[in-house]
Write a protein that holds these residues in place. Structure first.
Motif, PDB file in Angstrom:
ATOM      1  N   ASP A 185       4.539   7.031   6.633  1.00  0.00           N
ATOM      2  CA  ASP A 185       5.307   8.242   6.390  1.00  0.00           C
ATOM      3  C   ASP A 185       6.759   7.860   6.119  1.00  0.00           C
ATOM      4  O   ASP A 185       7.382   7.145   6.904  1.00  0.00           O
ATOM      5  CB  ASP A 185       5.201   9.150   7.619  1.00  0.00           C
ATOM      6  N   ALA A 186       7.281   8.363   5.002  1.00  0.00           N
ATOM      7  CA  ALA A 186       8.608   7.905   4.556  1.00  0.00           C
ATOM      8  C   ALA A 186       9.713   8.288   5.534  1.00  0.00           C
ATOM      9  O   ALA A 186      10.712   7.594   5.649  1.00  0.00           O
ATOM     10  CB  ALA A 186       8.907   8.487   3.172  1.00  0.00           C
ATOM     11  N   VAL A 187       9.551   9.400   6.267  1.00  0.00           N
ATOM     12  CA  VAL A 187      10.635   9.862   7.133  1.00  0.00           C
ATOM     13  C   VAL A 187      10.594   9.174   8.498  1.00  0.00           C
ATOM     14  O   VAL A 187      11.597   8.651   8.982  1.00  0.00           O
ATOM     15  CB  VAL A 187      10.579  11.394   7.303  1.00  0.00           C
ATOM     16  N   THR A 188       9.404   9.170   9.131  1.00  0.00           N
ATOM     17  CA  THR A 188       9.345   8.668  10.504  1.00  0.00           C
ATOM     18  C   THR A 188       8.845   7.234  10.599  1.00  0.00           C
ATOM     19  O   THR A 188       8.916   6.623  11.660  1.00  0.00           O
ATOM     20  CB  THR A 188       8.406   9.545  11.347  1.00  0.00           C
ATOM     21  N   GLY A 189       8.284   6.701   9.515  1.00  0.00           N
ATOM     22  CA  GLY A 189       7.769   5.338   9.558  1.00  0.00           C
ATOM     23  C   GLY A 189       6.443   5.211  10.267  1.00  0.00           C
ATOM     24  O   GLY A 189       5.969   4.100  10.523  1.00  0.00           O
ATOM     25  N   GLN A 190       5.810   6.329  10.601  1.00  0.00           N
ATOM     26  CA  GLN A 190       4.491   6.243  11.248  1.00  0.00           C
ATOM     27  C   GLN A 190       3.409   6.030  10.194  1.00  0.00           C
ATOM     28  O   GLN A 190       3.502   6.536   9.086  1.00  0.00           O
ATOM     29  CB  GLN A 190       4.210   7.547  11.995  1.00  0.00           C
ATOM     30  N   GLN A 191       2.362   5.301  10.598  1.00  0.00           N
ATOM     31  CA  GLN A 191       1.258   5.085   9.665  1.00  0.00           C
ATOM     32  C   GLN A 191       0.294   6.256   9.743  1.00  0.00           C
ATOM     33  O   GLN A 191      -0.108   6.665  10.829  1.00  0.00           O
ATOM     34  CB  GLN A 191       0.518   3.796  10.025  1.00  0.00           C
ATOM     35  N   ARG A 192      -0.060   6.766   8.575  1.00  0.00           N
ATOM     36  CA  ARG A 192      -1.020   7.869   8.553  1.00  0.00           C
ATOM     37  C   ARG A 192      -2.267   7.434   7.810  1.00  0.00           C
ATOM     38  O   ARG A 192      -2.188   6.834   6.730  1.00  0.00           O
ATOM     39  CB  ARG A 192      -0.406   9.091   7.863  1.00  0.00           C
ATOM     40  N   LEU A 193      -3.411   7.758   8.385  1.00  0.00           N
ATOM     41  CA  LEU A 193      -4.720   7.533   7.759  1.00  0.00           C
ATOM     42  C   LEU A 193      -4.973   6.081   7.371  1.00  0.00           C
ATOM     43  O   LEU A 193      -5.798   5.810   6.502  1.00  0.00           O
ATOM     44  CB  LEU A 193      -4.875   8.415   6.519  1.00  0.00           C
ATOM     45  N   THR A 194      -4.274   5.142   7.998  1.00  0.00           N
ATOM     46  CA  THR A 194      -4.538   3.745   7.654  1.00  0.00           C
ATOM     47  C   THR A 194      -5.644   3.187   8.537  1.00  0.00           C
ATOM     48  O   THR A 194      -6.228   2.167   8.214  1.00  0.00           O
ATOM     49  CB  THR A 194      -3.282   2.879   7.847  1.00  0.00           C
ATOM     50  N   TYR A 195      -5.905   3.845   9.669  1.00  0.00           N
ATOM     51  CA  TYR A 195      -6.928   3.380  10.607  1.00  0.00           C
ATOM     52  C   TYR A 195      -6.774   1.887  10.894  1.00  0.00           C
ATOM     53  O   TYR A 195      -7.743   1.143  10.912  1.00  0.00           O
ATOM     54  CB  TYR A 195      -8.327   3.746  10.127  1.00  0.00           C
ATOM     55  N   GLY A 196      -5.532   1.470  11.052  1.00  0.00           N
ATOM     56  CA  GLY A 196      -5.263   0.105  11.475  1.00  0.00           C
ATOM     57  C   GLY A 196      -5.424  -0.951  10.394  1.00  0.00           C
ATOM     58  O   GLY A 196      -5.306  -2.134  10.672  1.00  0.00           O
ATOM     59  N   VAL A 197      -5.694  -0.550   9.175  1.00  0.00           N
ATOM     60  CA  VAL A 197      -5.827  -1.541   8.101  1.00  0.00           C
ATOM     61  C   VAL A 197      -4.423  -1.832   7.548  1.00  0.00           C
ATOM     62  O   VAL A 197      -3.791  -0.939   6.982  1.00  0.00           O
ATOM     63  CB  VAL A 197      -6.726  -1.015   6.967  1.00  0.00           C
ATOM     64  N   PRO A 198      -3.933  -3.049   7.739  1.00  0.00           N
ATOM     65  CA  PRO A 198      -2.538  -3.307   7.338  1.00  0.00           C
ATOM     66  C   PRO A 198      -2.303  -3.123   5.845  1.00  0.00           C
ATOM     67  O   PRO A 198      -1.226  -2.681   5.422  1.00  0.00           O
ATOM     68  CB  PRO A 198      -2.314  -4.759   7.765  1.00  0.00           C
ATOM     69  N   GLU A 199      -3.320  -3.445   5.036  1.00  0.00           N
ATOM     70  CA  GLU A 199      -3.104  -3.364   3.585  1.00  0.00           C
ATOM     71  C   GLU A 199      -2.888  -1.921   3.123  1.00  0.00           C
ATOM     72  O   GLU A 199      -2.392  -1.683   2.032  1.00  0.00           O
ATOM     73  CB  GLU A 199      -4.308  -3.940   2.830  1.00  0.00           C
ATOM     74  N   LEU A 200      -3.316  -0.950   3.947  1.00  0.00           N
ATOM     75  CA  LEU A 200      -3.169   0.445   3.535  1.00  0.00           C
ATOM     76  C   LEU A 200      -1.781   0.993   3.836  1.00  0.00           C
ATOM     77  O   LEU A 200      -1.454   2.103   3.432  1.00  0.00           O
ATOM     78  CB  LEU A 200      -4.216   1.311   4.252  1.00  0.00           C
ATOM     79  N   ALA A 201      -0.967   0.204   4.572  1.00  0.00           N
ATOM     80  CA  ALA A 201       0.319   0.732   5.017  1.00  0.00           C
ATOM     81  C   ALA A 201       1.203   1.157   3.855  1.00  0.00           C
ATOM     82  O   ALA A 201       1.966   2.116   3.962  1.00  0.00           O
ATOM     83  CB  ALA A 201       1.038  -0.302   5.871  1.00  0.00           C
ATOM     84  N   ASN A 202       1.107   0.455   2.735  1.00  0.00           N
ATOM     85  CA  ASN A 202       1.941   0.815   1.589  1.00  0.00           C
ATOM     86  C   ASN A 202       1.331   1.925   0.751  1.00  0.00           C
ATOM     87  O   ASN A 202       1.839   2.240  -0.319  1.00  0.00           O
ATOM     88  CB  ASN A 202       2.189  -0.402   0.707  1.00  0.00           C
ATOM     89  N   GLY A 203       0.229   2.471   1.202  1.00  0.00           N
ATOM     90  CA  GLY A 203      -0.412   3.539   0.445  1.00  0.00           C
ATOM     91  C   GLY A 203      -1.261   2.981  -0.677  1.00  0.00           C
ATOM     92  O   GLY A 203      -1.308   1.762  -0.905  1.00  0.00           O
ATOM     93  N   ILE A 204      -1.968   3.865  -1.362  1.00  0.00           N
ATOM     94  CA  ILE A 204      -2.808   3.439  -2.477  1.00  0.00           C
ATOM     95  C   ILE A 204      -2.059   3.722  -3.766  1.00  0.00           C
ATOM     96  O   ILE A 204      -1.605   4.842  -4.004  1.00  0.00           O
ATOM     97  CB  ILE A 204      -4.165   4.162  -2.455  1.00  0.00           C
ATOM     98  N   ASP A 205      -1.917   2.694  -4.565  1.00  0.00           N
ATOM     99  CA  ASP A 205      -1.174   2.786  -5.822  1.00  0.00           C
ATOM    100  C   ASP A 205      -1.866   3.781  -6.768  1.00  0.00           C
ATOM    101  O   ASP A 205      -3.085   3.738  -6.935  1.00  0.00           O
ATOM    102  CB  ASP A 205      -1.147   1.395  -6.451  1.00  0.00           C
TER     103      ASP A 205
END
Lengths: 505, 195
Positions: A185-205
């Protein structure tokens, strides 16, 4: 007149041998990818986006301008010769175009589509030059609540106005919004819907989403229907137009352009409605009504012009508001973002040279297409004869290459496959693809605007409703939402009235 | 909400007619959809299930998020996924109703009766996955060529050697053109130092 000077500077920037070569590559690749059945302009840009990572922004956008018009040009060829509309905006072109091709007038159909596209593209790009600055002046006074309202309008409208089933449109839209939410999340820096997968942290292009859903999805769809018939390419004769063809075409070209541009420029107006309106108009006005349904040239000239003009029209909200309303604009917006450029009212002030070069690139690309491609159509048609196994193996090959290159990790390939499977499902069940693509890119932007509005109002929900502009926009949204209800009521009353004359008679 | 689909079709009826006319001379598979009303396509319920599961995933994840709010962000990251989750359930329900009432998607349910070649799809996915697994080790030239070759064979090409040659040419050309020429991030893998 500042804009005119800026545009002339844009032309000056593009008219160097290197940049012209890039434009040429753009129109060529755009035509090639646009012709491939099931793909389209958006796909062409998405596949090429990774390749341009090494280029200067200006050159990349010159190339995109070429791909943009090239893709549309290629799409009409497929519609006419293969009886397959590559995208929903070519559905109407197929009606008369394929009939003309079957009657041995394929060359004329292709010619009127090509020249019509050129005419409409030129008119619409000129309109773009004049309308976009006006839109920017309007947009510069808008605040976060207004932007939020306009984005919600674009989302709701793409999901409900286009296509035949609202619930499927919204299903596609929600899927896109969920994909857009994945990541930090751009504002709070929390990961959403990544379920702990680090590669998803940057979102899906968005590129991976578009390539997965369109290209990989189409390849899988072809695999699923491997034994269900074959596409037949109708042979083209010489590509030329006789005097009567010209006489019958120029009116539809102009009327089609006039219909297409405004629909494209309005958020989520789309190309389906103006192409259909153009078809109906030409049928009504034509002196050759009996030919409609059997290959009337007006029925190709008008809708093709409308299609191109509306595509150019979608660049108005994209450039002036940062609002993508079709898949091509969504991918282009993503392209802007990769270069750290945010389309919107400030774009013309901050990146003036780049924008005007892009617009000049549209003019140049459009002209190149006409000059180069009219004589080359028979060669392009050969592309449609590539056996399907090679065609789709090649598509998978390039799709994988582009997706891997977005981050240099094999993980992108799994995401690509997952989205391909989603695309396969959407094709099988007739769910429109566009709302998903627009949702992926517009969803996070709308969320940011909403949170900004609430920040300004200190968390009070009334902050989401700003001035008169947002009231108007919410009114339009309500109208779109309630329209089916009204139609239902009308139908019910019509049904109730029906038995009366029967009993009277 | 039950009348949603029907109303929507009534509204866009004009476009429907345009779309319906397309397949007149088209492939035979469209004819069934034209002459008879398409049968209820209950396979669509899988889509409803998918949407509902997605809704659960979204809400479970949102529940985990800290619901804190800061002065610069009064609502935090939580509300949007929760709203999306609720909407997903709502759309899944409406979708199910639409399916049960005989509703179908854009192409008029034309694919409902078609044979779905799951074997070919599965094989193609396997080839694709193989590339993802091997790309970092073997490098793009080898794994990409295998991807092209495998896909072409799965999709029905029978010229094994010619396809292999074409695959190798494509792999080498893209590597030299894009990775070395344009700086695209493609791995050299085991061929590092040879290419």
């Amino acid at each position: 007149m500042d804009n005119m000077n800026a545009l002339l500077d844009g032309f000056a920037a593009i008219l160097t041998p290197g940049n012209l070569l890039i434009a040429l590559i753009g129109v060529t690749i755009g035509t090639a990818v646009g012709m491939l059945p099931g793909l389209g302009t958006a796909m062409a840009i998405a596949l090429l986006l990774p390749i341009t990572y090494g280029m200067e922004p200006t050159q990349a956008f010159i190339m995109f301008g070429g791909i943009f018009y090239g893709g549309m040009y290629g799409g009409s060829t497929t519609a006419i010769l293969l009886n397959t509309p590559g995208q929903s905006s070519s559905v109407v072109t197929v009606l008369e175009g394929y009939k003309m091709a079957r009657n041995g007038r394929g060359g004329q159909a292709l010619a009127t589509a090509a020249i019509g596209s050129f005419v409409a593209g030129t008119i619409a790009t000129v309109a773009l030059v004049f309308v976009t600055p006006i839109t920017v002046d309007f947009a510069i006074g808008l605040g976060a609540p207004e932007y939020f309202a306009i984005m919600v309008l674009a989302l709701v409208a793409t999901a409900s106005v286009l296509g035949t089933s609202r619930v499927r449109g919204f299903a596609s839209l929600l899927l896109g919004l969920v994909i857009g939410t994945i990541g930090i999340d751009a504002v709070t820096g929390q990961q959403r819907l990544t379920y702990g997968v680090p590669e998803l942290a940057n979102g899906i292009d968005i590129v991976v989403v578009a390539v997965g859903a369109f290209a990989v999805g189409e390849a899988l769809w072809t695999a699923a229907r491997r034994r269900n018939g074959k596409d037949e390419v109708v042979p083209v004769g010489r590509v030329w137009m006789g005097r009567s063809d010209w006489r019958r075409s120029w009116g539809p070209w102009l009327r089609g352009s006039a219909l297409g541009f405004p629909f494209g420029a309005v958020p989520a107006g789309g190309a389906e409605v103006p192409t259909f309106l153009s078809y109906v108009t030409e049928r009504r006005l034509s002196k050759h009504k009996q030919e409609f349904g059997n290959g009337a040239i007006e029925g190709v000239a008008g809708p093709e012009a409308a299609n191109n003009a509306s595509a150019a029209g979608t660049l108005v909200p994209m450039l002036a508001l940062g609002l993508p309303c079709n898949a091509t604009a969504a991918v282009m917006l993503a392209a802007f973002q990769t270069y750290g450029i945010q389309p919107g009212p400030l774009l013309f002030a901050n990146e003036s040279a780049l924008v005007w070069t892009l617009i000049a690139g549209l003019f140049v690309g459009n002209a190149m297409l006409l000059v180069l491609n009219m004589p080359l159509i028979p060669i392009w048609v050969k592309l449609l004869r590539i056996p399907k196994p090679y065609l789709f193996a090649g598509i998978l090959f390039f799709a994988s290459m582009g997706a891997y290159a977005t981050s240099g990790q094999p993980f992108e390939l799994y995401i690509l496959l997952a989205l391909g499977l989603i695309g396969l499902g959407m094709r099988r069940f007739g769910i429109p693809m566009l709302p998903m693509i627009v949702g992926v890119i517009l969803g996070p932007m709308a969320e940011r605007q909403a949170r900004m509005s609430l920040q300004l109002s200190g968390g009070d929900l009334s902050g989401l409703v700003g001035g008169p502009v947002s009231w108007t926009v919410y009114g339009i949204i309500a109208l779109i939402a309630l329209w089916p209800l009204a139609a239902l009521v009308r139908r019910r009353t019509a049904r109730d009235r029906e038995p009366e004359p029967a009993s009277a008679g | 909400m039950t009348g949603e689909h029907d109303a929507a079709t009534a509204e866009t009826g004009a476009e429907d007619r345009a779309a319906d006319r397309v397949p007149e001379n088209g492939p035979a598979e469209h004819d069934a959809a034209e002459t008879a009303p398409a049968p209820r396509d209950l396979a669509q319920l899988w889509v409803c299930g998918f949407l509902a599961v997605l809704g659960v995933l979204v809400i479970v994840d949102a529940a985990r998020l800290g619901g804190f709010s800061a002065s610069n962000d009064p609502i935090g990251p939580k509300p949007v996924p929760i709203i999306l989750g609720i909407l997903l359930f709502a759309v899944a329900a409406c979708y199910a109703v639409s399916v049960l009432r005989g509703g179908h998607g854009e192409d008029g349910g034309a694919h409902a009766g078609e044979r779905f070649d799951a074997t070919t799809v599965g094989l193609l996915c396997a080839v694709f996955t193989a590339n993802a697994l091997l790309i970092d080790w073997l490098g793009w030239v080898i794994s990409g060529s295998l991807l092209f070759w495998g896909s072409a064979i799965v999709l029905g090409s029978r010229r094994y050697l010619l396809t292999l040659a074409a695959a190798a040419v494509l792999g080498l050309a893209t590597f030299y053109g894009f990775a070395i020429g344009l700086g695209l991030a493609l791995p050299a893998g085991v061929l590092q130092g040879i290419l």
